[in-house]
Enzyme design. Structure first.
Site, short mmCIF file in Angstrom:
data_model
loop_
_atom_site.label_atom_id
_atom_site.label_comp_id
_atom_site.label_asym_id
_atom_site.label_seq_id
_atom_site.Cartn_x
_atom_site.Cartn_y
_atom_site.Cartn_z
N GLU A 153 0.82 -1.21 0.00
CA GLU A 153 0.00 0.00 0.00
C GLU A 153 0.85 1.27 0.00
O GLU A 153 0.54 2.23 -0.72
CB GLU A 153 -0.95 0.00 1.20
CG GLU A 153 -2.17 -0.89 1.06
CD GLU A 153 -1.86 -2.37 1.23
OE1 GLU A 153 -2.70 -3.19 0.83
OE2 GLU A 153 -0.77 -2.69 1.76
N HIS A 204 -9.80 -5.86 10.54
CA HIS A 204 -10.43 -5.59 9.25
C HIS A 204 -11.79 -4.91 9.40
O HIS A 204 -12.61 -4.97 8.49
CB HIS A 204 -10.60 -6.90 8.46
CG HIS A 204 -9.31 -7.57 8.10
ND1 HIS A 204 -8.57 -8.26 9.02
CD2 HIS A 204 -8.62 -7.63 6.93
CE1 HIS A 204 -7.49 -8.74 8.43
NE2 HIS A 204 -7.50 -8.36 7.15
#
Length: 359
Positions: A89, A158
Site C-alpha cells: 500500500e 479488518h
C-alpha cells in the site's frame, strides 16, 4: 358505408390520440442497480470521459477487483489504465500521489481501508498537505477508495471505520455513500475534484440494489461534495448517519412512525466538509438530535456533530441533550453474537430516540 366508416374512424382516432398523449406523459422507469454496479458505472464513465483517469490497486485488473467493483474495466481500458499492483500500500499509494502531482487523475483502491494505515504517510503528508505547502501551485487530484468499517466475521484488524481518522485532516475531502445514487454521484464528483478525496464505501452494501432515479442515470450526474440529503422528512427528532447505518435509521423511523413518532433522517454523504447547515436547520425544526455511526465513540463523527451543534445557533433550540449511537469502544470481536453487540442495531437506534424524547 362511408358515413359508417367515418363514425368508426372518428372515435378510434380520438382514442389513439389519448393513448399517445398518456404515453408521452409517463416518466422513464427507474432502474435497479447495486452499489457495486453504481461505483463501477461511475468509474467507467469517468475513464471514458477523461484519458487522464486511471485505476490502480491490488487485483483491480485481471481479477476484476477483490469485490468485483472494477469488473470489466481492464478488458475495456487495458493494462495502462487499470493497473494491478504488488501487495504494498505504501508503494502504490506513493505512485498514485506522484501521478496526481504530474497531472493525472488516479483512483487508488485499498482492498480495505484498514490497509490504508500502511500508506497513511502518503495520504496525509504527501496528498493532503501539498496544495497548502505549495501555496496553491501543486494540486493533487486523487481518489482513495475502498471498503470501510465493519463487514461480517473479519474481526478486529479488518473492521475499523476511518471516517473520523480522515475527517480530522485538513486538505482532504471525505465522502461516505449509502445507496447506489450516492455511490455513483460521489465517485464521479471525487474523480473530477482537484483535491485528494477519500471515498469510504461499505463491503456489506456492495451487493444491495437500490432504484437509481432517472437523473442519476445520466453521464453528467454528480452529487456535490459537502451536501447532505434528507432521506425522510420528520418533525419530532433529527437522526443523522452516514454509510450503512442510514438504512438502519430509516428502518427505525418506519417502526417509530407506527407509534406516532416522526423522525427526520439525514444522510450525511460527506464527512468533510460536513454539511452542518442542513443538520442545524433540521434540529431547529425538530428540537432533538440523535447521531448514528459504526465507528468508535471517542472523537468520532457523532462527537463532532454534537460539538458543532453546541457551538452554533441550533443549540438553543434543543429540548434535550443530543445522544450518540456508535460502535462499542472495543476492538471488533470475531464471535458473531459479540460482533452484533459491537455494531449499532435498529433496536439501539429506537432506544436512543425514545430516550431523547423521554418516552
Amino acid at each position: 358505408m362511408a358515413a359508417v366508416a367515418g363514425l368508426v374512424r372518428g372515435p378510434l382516432r380520438q382514442a389513439s390520440g389519448l393513448l399517445k398523449r398518456r404515453f408521452h406523459r409517463s416518466a422513464p422507469a427507474a432502474v435497479q442497480l447495486t452499489v457495486r454496479e453504481a461505483i463501477n458505472q461511475g468509474m467507467d464513465e469517468e475513464l471514458e470521459r477523461d484519458e487522464k483517469v486511471f485505476l490502480l490497486g491490488e487485483e483491480v485488473a485481471q481479477y476484476d477487483g477483490a469485490y468485483k467493483v472494477s469488473r470489466g474495466l481492464w478488458k475495456k481500458y487495458g493494462d495502462k489504465r487499470i493497473i494491478d499492483t504488488p501487495i504494498s500500500e505504501m508503494g502504490f499509494a506513493g505512485i498514485a500521489v506522484g501521478a496526481a502531482m504530474a497531472g493525472l487523475r488516479p483512483i487508488c483502491e485499498f482492498m480495505t481501508f484498514n490497509f490504508s494505515m500502511q500508506a497513511i504517510d502518503q495520504v496525509i503528508n504527501s496528498a493532503a498537505k501539498t496544495y497548502y505547502m505549495s501555496a496553491g501551485l501543486q494540486p493533487v487530484p486523487i481518489v482513495f477508495r475502498g471498503p470501510n468499517g465493519a463487514s461480517a466475521g473479519v474481526a478486529a484488524q479488518h473492521s475499523q471505520c476511518f471516517a473520523a481518522w480522515y475527517g480530522h485532516c485538513p486538505g482532504l475531502k471525505v465522502v461516505s455513500p449509502w445507496n447506489s445514487e450516492d455511490a455513483k454521484g460521489l465517485i464521479k464528483s471525487a474523480i473530477r475534484d482537484d483535491n485528494p478525496v477519500v471515498m469510504l464505501e461499505n463491503e456489506l452494501m456492495y451487493g444491495v440494489a437500490f432504484e437509481l432515479p432517472t437523473e442519476a442515470q445520466s453521464k453528467d450526474f454528480l452529487i456535490p461534495i459537502g451536501k447532505a440529503k434528507i432521506e425522510r422528512q420528520g418533525t419530532h427528532i433529527t437522526v443523522v448517519a452516514h454509510s450503512r447505518p442510514v438504512g438502519h435509521c430509516l428502518e427505525a423511523a418506519a417502526v417509530l412512525s407506527k407509534e406516532g413518532i416522526e423522525c427526520e433522517v439525514i444522510n450525511l454523504r460527506t464527512i468533510r466538509p460536513m454539511d452542518i447547515e442542513a443538520i442545524e436547520a433540521s434540529v431547529m425544526k425538530t428540537n432533538h438530535l440523535v447521531t448514528v455511526e459504526g465507528g468508535w465513540p471517542q472523537f468520532g463523527v457523532g462527537a463532532e456533530i454534537c460539538a458543532r451543534i453546541m457551538e452554533g445557533p441550533a443549540f438553543n433550540f434543543l429540548d434535550a441533550p443530543a445522544v450518540r449511537v456508535t460502535g462499542a469502544d472495543v476492538p471488533m470481536p470475531y464471535a458473531k453474537i459479540l460482533e452484533d453487540n459491537s455494531i449499532p442495531q435498529v433496536k439501539d437506534i429506537i432506544f436512543a430516540i425514545k430516550k431523547t424524547l423521554n418516552i
